[in-house]
Design an enzyme around this catalytic site. Sequence first.
Site, short mmCIF file in Angstrom:
data_model
loop_
_atom_site.label_atom_id
_atom_site.label_comp_id
_atom_site.label_asym_id
_atom_site.label_seq_id
_atom_site.Cartn_x
_atom_site.Cartn_y
_atom_site.Cartn_z
N GLY A 12 0.78 -1.24 0.00
CA GLY A 12 0.00 0.00 0.00
C GLY A 12 0.81 1.29 0.00
O GLY A 12 0.33 2.33 0.45
N SER A 13 2.02 1.25 -0.55
CA SER A 13 2.81 2.49 -0.55
C SER A 13 2.23 3.51 -1.54
O SER A 13 2.29 4.71 -1.30
CB SER A 13 4.29 2.22 -0.83
OG SER A 13 4.50 1.85 -2.17
N ASN A 14 1.69 3.05 -2.65
CA ASN A 14 1.06 3.99 -3.59
C ASN A 14 -0.21 4.60 -3.00
O ASN A 14 -0.47 5.79 -3.17
CB ASN A 14 0.76 3.29 -4.91
CG ASN A 14 1.97 3.25 -5.82
OD1 ASN A 14 2.38 4.28 -6.36
ND2 ASN A 14 2.58 2.07 -5.96
N ARG A 66 -14.33 -14.97 -11.36
CA ARG A 66 -13.98 -13.56 -11.26
C ARG A 66 -15.22 -12.68 -11.23
O ARG A 66 -15.28 -11.68 -10.53
CB ARG A 66 -13.12 -13.15 -12.47
CG ARG A 66 -11.65 -13.35 -12.23
CD ARG A 66 -10.87 -12.40 -13.10
NE ARG A 66 -10.66 -12.96 -14.43
CZ ARG A 66 -10.56 -12.25 -15.54
NH1 ARG A 66 -10.67 -10.94 -15.50
NH2 ARG A 66 -10.35 -12.83 -16.70
N HIS A 85 1.44 0.90 -13.11
CA HIS A 85 2.25 -0.25 -13.50
C HIS A 85 3.73 0.13 -13.50
O HIS A 85 4.08 1.19 -14.04
CB HIS A 85 1.82 -0.74 -14.89
CG HIS A 85 2.58 -1.95 -15.33
ND1 HIS A 85 2.32 -3.20 -14.80
CD2 HIS A 85 3.61 -2.10 -16.20
CE1 HIS A 85 3.16 -4.07 -15.34
NE2 HIS A 85 3.94 -3.44 -16.19
#
Length: 204
Positions: free
Chosen positions: A12-14, A67, A111
Amino acid sequence: MMRVAILVSGRGSNMEAILRVKEAGGLPNAEIALVLSDSADAPALEKAQKFGVKTVIVDPKPYRKKREGYDAAVLEVLRDNNIELIVLAGFMRLLSRVLIDAYPNRIINIHPALLPAFPGLHAQKQALDHGVKVSGCTVHIVDGDVDTGPIILQAVVPVLTDDTEETLSERILDYEHRLLPRALDLATSERLRVIGRRVIIDED
Ligand code: GRF
């Protein structure tokens, strides 16, 4: 203000980079209304709570390999929270049409490579193995395939001779943390126009 959900699976750094910018008074048109994780173990959850952001876990286990079923459960949470825009920040699942169609051009992803080079997993290792001299990161709109959607912003990062996957990843990550909040600001200020594969940025 546009209500935003950040989807995470891990560190979760972004996500944290976005929350820091918001806390510092940036992102005037974004309300970070929700952090959603597919894993109860994601360190991102605790980080989000420290910023006072609501967190929800949607466990994929009951949906096994379906999914669409999983995405329908996620969609219900997003709708319950009136979410208008989704940020994928290290969310390790492919999205089905259920979510893509519900949020057309309203899902963005970060990305760690210069797309269309090195899509998919281990992008930094792919770049090193290929021997490229520069790599970087890309924020793009999610279109249902893996890392193929229209590109919003890119940053170029040098690859150094003695780089390892770790050192290159770290250098790229630093740029990710600047690029993603900027792209989110553009998206929430309605300054992006998607024309075919191109994203036109309306300058102030
Ligand atoms: C980042 O490198 C991002 O580009 C990729 O997954 C990683 C997530 O890291 N999609 P973090 O969870 O944001 O720290």
